[in-house]
Design an enzyme around this catalytic site. Structure first.
Site, mmCIF file in Angstrom:
data_model
loop_
_atom_site.group_PDB
_atom_site.id
_atom_site.type_symbol
_atom_site.label_atom_id
_atom_site.label_comp_id
_atom_site.label_asym_id
_atom_site.label_seq_id
_atom_site.Cartn_x
_atom_site.Cartn_y
_atom_site.Cartn_z
ATOM 1 N N ILE A 90 -9.241 -4.175 -7.154
ATOM 2 C CA ILE A 90 -9.105 -5.464 -7.889
ATOM 3 C C ILE A 90 -9.976 -6.440 -7.281
ATOM 4 O O ILE A 90 -10.450 -6.764 -6.316
ATOM 5 C CB ILE A 90 -7.534 -6.119 -7.462
ATOM 6 C CG1 ILE A 90 -6.481 -5.185 -8.310
ATOM 7 C CG2 ILE A 90 -7.544 -7.496 -7.782
ATOM 8 C CD1 ILE A 90 -6.403 -5.438 -9.674
ATOM 9 N N CYS A 138 -13.917 11.320 -2.808
ATOM 10 C CA CYS A 138 -14.031 9.886 -2.329
ATOM 11 C C CYS A 138 -14.219 10.070 -0.763
ATOM 12 O O CYS A 138 -13.268 10.595 0.099
ATOM 13 C CB CYS A 138 -13.129 9.020 -2.763
ATOM 14 S SG CYS A 138 -13.139 7.298 -2.153
ATOM 15 N N LYS A 148 -7.980 15.898 8.008
ATOM 16 C CA LYS A 148 -7.874 16.396 9.365
ATOM 17 C C LYS A 148 -8.456 17.930 9.446
ATOM 18 O O LYS A 148 -8.801 17.985 10.721
ATOM 19 C CB LYS A 148 -6.338 16.445 9.997
ATOM 20 C CG LYS A 148 -5.857 15.197 9.932
ATOM 21 C CD LYS A 148 -4.286 15.061 10.836
ATOM 22 C CE LYS A 148 -3.770 14.011 10.974
ATOM 23 N NZ LYS A 148 -2.589 13.984 11.737
ATOM 24 N N ASP A 197 0.728 -1.118 0.101
ATOM 25 C CA ASP A 197 -0.051 -0.029 -0.019
ATOM 26 C C ASP A 197 0.899 1.262 0.061
ATOM 27 O O ASP A 197 0.702 2.135 -0.706
ATOM 28 C CB ASP A 197 -0.897 -0.116 1.267
ATOM 29 C CG ASP A 197 -1.858 1.262 1.181
ATOM 30 O OD1 ASP A 197 -2.196 1.567 0.218
ATOM 31 O OD2 ASP A 197 -2.183 1.664 2.124
#
EC number: 1.17.99.6
Length: 381
Positions: free
Chosen positions: A158, A214, A222, A134
């Site tokens: 995926i 998103c 934050k 990641d």
């Protein structure tokens, strides 16, 4: 070295240590992904959490000396929670996305990659590796797609035939020349359910995401959450699963094969009000092992406040007033003020008026004004 045999042995070993899927890919540059990332960059669709150098994200040779192939792996995680507590009046609950259930997947996937690397090293002394989960330079999705783990869905995840999109991904670049596997062809077809249902329209088209819209990204920011998204976040504390849960390929997919991935219901579906006053130490003790804690408690607390506003939880008004009056962080004070107005009630209105007379921060004052505007609408003015 017989690399065909070694590849078979690696596959067998991967199964024995609990890797659910493994694939092999060439280490050639990811040209299509580079073009997509350049487009993302030009449109301002990036989240800001990624590696900024697009060349490094798409050319293994720039981050590893002499790459010959890439090994990709996938671990399946659960999609359903056993004995999930119910959210009810006076005991409202938030939710962490499924990818944050159980032990932080970065730890789990890296452990599997390290075991795999140790095994290969025991077979080939000159083997070298670069492991990524990641946060590495390469795009996990592009590697997994090339390695035949699954196809890249319209929801930018995926999707595997065996586990749907409920898989964690990781990969290792190596100097060993393994024969690549065949990439998997797209199986989304004409389906656009994920695009159609996205709460903020973040999926602009199949396979392209505007990260700035998103919810999964927004829950990790934050600062103040932009006004247009406050009514869409619901009770999400971290992440968003909407484009996964709607996917027909995920229907019936729920795998409980890794005990470390099992969610603690009180951690991943926690009561909201206790989050308002939680200390750093308490937060670390309760949430520190899950991936959703990586940005600290501030975003989670802000999202908890928005969730209480979403529920219009009147029993939380007193605590929210205390947060608005005493919290040292402007984003938290201001969000509390907005939520107090959203929930409403006489105590809420008088508290906002009082706060307006003493608050010094201009951003918080703006949020107090927004909170008071709810009463103007209610009064029909």
């Amino acid at each position: 070295m017989d690399y065909k045999k070694l590849k078979k042995d690696i596959i067998a070993y991967s199964i024995s240590i609990g890797i659910d899927k493994i694939g092999f890919a060439s280490s050639d540059p990811f040209i299509e992904m580079k073009n997509l990332l350049l487009r993302q960059q030009s449109l301002g669709y990036q989240s800001g959490f990624e590696e900024k150098d697009i060349d490094k994200r798409t050319d293994p040779a720039l981050i590893f000396d002499g790459p010959r192939s890439i090994i990709a792996i996938a671990l399946a995680y659960p999609s359903k929670m056993k004995d999930a507590p119910r959210s009810k009046r006076g005991e409202r609950r938030g939710i962490f996305c499924r990818a944050s259930w159980g032990t932080d997947y970065h730890v789990l996937v890296r452990e599997k990659l390290e075991q795999l690397a140790a095994y290969i090293d025991s077979r080939v002394s000159e083997a070298r590796f670069k492991l990524m989960v990641d946060t590495g330079e390469l795009v996990d999705r592009a590697v997994a797609e090339r390695a035949g783990i699954g196809w890249s869905g319209k929801n930018c995840a995926i999707i595997t035939p065996e586990f749907g999109s409920y898989v964690y991904l990781g990969e290792m670049i190596t100097n060993l020349p393994f024969e690549p596997d065949e990439p998997m062809h797209d199986q989304c077809g004409e389906c656009t359910k994920c695009i159609d249902i996205c709460p903020t329209g973040a999926l602009v088209q199949g396979g392209q995401l505007n990260a700035q819209r998103c919810i999964a990204f927004l829950t990790q920011t934050k600062g103040f959450l932009p006004d247009e998204f406050r009514g869409k976040i619901g009770n999400r504390l971290y992440g968003c699963d909407t484009c996964q849960t709607i996917c027909p390929k995920n229907k019936g997919m729920d795998f409980h094969v890794h005990p470390e991935m099992e969610p603690d219901p009180e951690v991943v579906k926690p009561l909201l009000q206790p989050l308002l006053q939680i200390s750093n130490r308490e937060f670390k003790e309760k949430y520190g092992k899950i991936s959703g804690s990586w940005r600290g408690k501030k975003p989670i607390q802000r999202n908890a406040i928005l969730a209480l506003a979403h529920f219009k939880e009147e029993t939380a008004v007193c605590e929210l007033i205390e947060v608005m009056q005493k919290d040292v962080r402007p984003e938290i004070r201001g969000t509390a003020a907005w939520a107090i107005g959203k929930i409403g009630g006489e105590d809420a209105k008088s508290a906002l008026i009082k706060a307006q007379s003493v608050e010094q921060d201009t951003a918080v004052l703006l949020e107090i004004e927004k909170g008071l505007e709810f009463f103007t609408v209610q009064d029909g003015v």
